[in-house]
Design a protein around this motif. Structure first.
Motif, PDB file in Angstrom:
ATOM      1  N   PRO A  85       0.797  -1.110  -0.801  1.00  0.00           N
ATOM      2  CA  PRO A  85      -0.197   0.308   0.172  1.00  0.00           C
ATOM      3  C   PRO A  85       0.443   0.849  -0.106  1.00  0.00           C
ATOM      4  CG  PRO A  85       0.033  -0.840   2.352  1.00  0.00           C
ATOM      5  CD  PRO A  85       0.621  -2.421   1.648  1.00  0.00           C
ATOM      6  N   SER A  86       0.077   2.563  -0.076  1.00  0.00           N
ATOM      7  CA  SER A  86       0.892   3.406  -0.253  1.00  0.00           C
ATOM      8  C   SER A  86       1.365   4.081   1.597  1.00  0.00           C
ATOM      9  CB  SER A  86      -0.647   4.971  -0.260  1.00  0.00           C
ATOM     10  OG  SER A  86       0.262   6.135  -0.250  1.00  0.00           O
ATOM     11  N   LEU A  87       2.788   4.481   1.394  1.00  0.00           N
ATOM     12  CA  LEU A  87       3.302   4.989   2.413  1.00  0.00           C
ATOM     13  C   LEU A  87       3.242   6.316   2.905  1.00  0.00           C
ATOM     14  CD1 LEU A  87       6.488   2.224   2.541  1.00  0.00           C
ATOM     15  CD2 LEU A  87       4.286   2.196   3.499  1.00  0.00           C
ATOM     16  N   ARG A  88       1.621   6.671   2.197  1.00  0.00           N
ATOM     17  CA  ARG A  88       2.331   8.635   2.115  1.00  0.00           C
ATOM     18  C   ARG A  88       1.313   9.205   2.513  1.00  0.00           C
ATOM     19  NH1 ARG A  88       5.376  10.308  -2.424  1.00  0.00           N
ATOM     20  NH2 ARG A  88       4.335  12.845  -1.832  1.00  0.00           N
ATOM     21  N   GLY A  89       0.247  10.211   2.807  1.00  0.00           N
ATOM     22  CA  GLY A  89      -0.248  10.907   3.591  1.00  0.00           C
ATOM     23  C   GLY A  89      -1.675  10.396   3.105  1.00  0.00           C
ATOM     24  N   ASP A  90      -2.216   9.228   1.819  1.00  0.00           N
ATOM     25  CA  ASP A  90      -3.399   9.098   1.809  1.00  0.00           C
ATOM     26  C   ASP A  90      -4.176   8.318   2.917  1.00  0.00           C
ATOM     27  OD1 ASP A  90      -3.258   9.286  -0.808  1.00  0.00           O
ATOM     28  OD2 ASP A  90      -1.561   8.005  -0.607  1.00  0.00           O
ATOM     29  N   PHE A  91      -5.593   8.717   2.924  1.00  0.00           N
ATOM     30  CA  PHE A  91      -6.484   8.716   4.332  1.00  0.00           C
ATOM     31  C   PHE A  91      -6.867   7.055   3.941  1.00  0.00           C
ATOM     32  CE2 PHE A  91     -10.556   8.015   6.272  1.00  0.00           C
ATOM     33  CZ  PHE A  91     -10.282   9.050   7.769  1.00  0.00           C
ATOM     34  N   ASN A  92      -6.417   6.768   2.774  1.00  0.00           N
ATOM     35  CA  ASN A  92      -7.498   5.312   2.003  1.00  0.00           C
ATOM     36  C   ASN A  92      -6.310   5.092   2.330  1.00  0.00           C
ATOM     37  OD1 ASN A  92     -10.306   5.913   2.793  1.00  0.00           O
ATOM     38  ND2 ASN A  92     -10.348   6.887   0.493  1.00  0.00           N
ATOM     39  N   LEU A  93      -5.712   4.175   1.424  1.00  0.00           N
ATOM     40  CA  LEU A  93      -4.484   3.607   0.747  1.00  0.00           C
ATOM     41  C   LEU A  93      -2.951   3.934   1.739  1.00  0.00           C
ATOM     42  CD1 LEU A  93      -5.614   3.109  -2.588  1.00  0.00           C
ATOM     43  CD2 LEU A  93      -6.510   1.688  -0.857  1.00  0.00           C
TER      44      LEU A  93
END
Length: 451
Positions: A243-251
């Motif tokens: 998954p994303s390791l950024r500041g994405d709320f869902n993923l």
């Protein structure tokens, strides 16, 4: 006559040009890249060896270059690619079959430039585009560790089964020009020391982008650092969705605090989830052995990466699930019934799990992503056992590949991915069949080196 004259003039010009270009290309792809260690003796003090062991942990070298039940670093791990399988090489200090004959400069060229001692190019399954950011001191330390502390093992490396002409290595020299960073990591003077240490570990030794960054048409990572919005934005690799390791709320990590990330990397679990798939390997062999200072630096850096609302979508909100004491009657779906029978005891009828031991299924990245690889793979095959401080976990996801058909798993996962506000979407029996054919149940053996 005019045509023949024009043809002669064209050939008179083009042939020398082609010879020059061809010769220059041949020189470029066959040349030995320079290393800052050329002509230098390699220091091997006890302190340097100890530091090198830590860098090897941070780099998770053992995960790819070892097989369960076999000597560490002796190679053999199969790595599937769209072109065929490649096999991890023996990197013990055996002089015949390993890297025992490598000088420090040879070692540097392999680790940071993707060029073996005999001059052949390494496939970028070896994450040298990330290791290129290692600083000189860590490369020296890593070399000292492999030469002084790793036990030599005489075992020839397996050849890849990639067919000709796809197995030609010389084009990788050109690939490197387009997709390699030009130099080791340089600190950003506008950021504090903690941020820079975290960036260095994530981008270089940790090579987090190798799994969590989407790939381009040339199998290149679309971004190598925070300057690219694609960097660490999530990707599918080896049958798992990273998954994303950024500041994405869902993923991504928007709902995680820095302490949540630190705890996940240190213990393998937190209120949001438990490591599984490729991340279980990274935890078992690497992150749990890093210092709290380094893990907190990594968390600090990751929390600085912004998300992308356009990519991530409407923020997830929990919705009451359809399973109640009276909802499993005649009108219940097959997926709801299967979930109640196979999953609800551990993950709860509400999908919220029992943190930190049993992860939630409500609102997790694998339940919200349109990519269904992780959902299917872990249901079919389970995952490697989580081993923290030498102790295997007591709560392990069972493998359902022998218990449930493709259609049943599809129904079950469709229920999970469309309940409690999840929006991952439906899964078909065909989706499950594809992953079943290309995977097998998780091995119980785990490569863990002494702490």
């Amino acid at each position: 006559m005019k045509f023949k004259q024009r043809l002669k003039k064209l050939l008179a010009v083009s042939i020398p040009v082609l010879l020059v270009v061809g010769g220059a290309t041949a020189w470029f792809v066959n040349r030995t890249p320079a290393s800052p260690f050329d002509g230098q003796a390699a220091p091997r003090s006890a302190d340097l060896v100890q530091r090198g062991e830590y860098v090897a942990r941070a780099s998770d070298c053992v995960a790819c270059h070892s097989l369960p039940g076999h000597p560490a670093y002796a190679g053999g791990l199969e790595m599937p690619t769209p072109m065929g399988s490649i096999f991890a090489t023996n990197i013990t200090p055996d002089k015949e079959t390993g890297i025992g004959a490598y000088s420090l400069a040879d070692f540097d060229r392999a680790v940071r430039m993707g060029v073996a001692r005999d001059g052949h190019r390494l496939y970028p399954a070896m994450p040298y585009p990330s290791y290129a950011r290692l600083d000189d001191a860590d490369v020296q330390a890593l070399y000292a560790y492999f030469m002084e502390k790793v036990r030599p093992v005489r075992l020839a490396s397996k050849e890849s089964d990639i067919p000709w002409p796809l197995n030609m290595r010389w084009p990788l020299a050109l690939w490197n020009v387009g997709f390699m960073p030009g130099e080791p990591y340089r600190a950003d003077p506008s950021k504090d020391a903690m941020w820079n240490r975290g960036a260095y570990l994530v981008q270089a030794a940790g090579h987090c982008g190798a799994c969590h960054t989407p790939r381009g048409i040339a199998m290149n990572e679309k971004g190598l650092d925070q300057r690219s919005g694609s960097f660490l934005s999530g990707a599918v690799i080896n049958g798992w969705y990273a998954p994303s390791l950024r500041g994405d709320f869902n993923l991504g990590l928007a709902r995680w605090s820095e302490e949540d990330i630190h705890r996940f990397l240190k213990t393998g679990r937190n209120q949001h989830g438990v490591v599984f798939g490729s991340m279980a390997e990274a935890f078992n062999n690497s992150t749990q052995f890093l210092t709290d200072t380094d893990l907190k630096a990594m968390a600090h850096y990751l929390k600085s990466l912004p998300g992308d609302p356009d990519r991530d979508g409407t923020p997830w909100k929990y919705e009451t699930g359809p399973i109640t004491s009276t909802s499993l009657g005649k009108g219940a779906t097959s997926g709801a019934r299967l979930y109640a029978a196979k999953c609800s005891f551990c993950h709860g009828v509400d999908g919220r799990g029992k943190a930190p031991w049993i992860p939630p299924l409500a609102g997790t990245a694998s339940s919200l992503a349109t990519e269904s690889a992780s959902s299917i793979n872990v249901t079919l095959n389970s995952s490697q056992r989580v081993v923290a401080n030498g102790v295997p976990d007591a709560y392990r996801m069972p493998a359902f590949r022998e218990q449930l058909s493709d259609a049943q798993i599809a129904d079950l996962l469709t229920f999970v991915r469309t309940s409690w506000g999840n929006k991952g979407g439906d899964i078909t029996a065909r989706d499950v069949e594809k992953i079943r054919k290309n995977t097998k149940a998780s091995e119980t053996g785990i490569v863990i080196l002494p702490h």
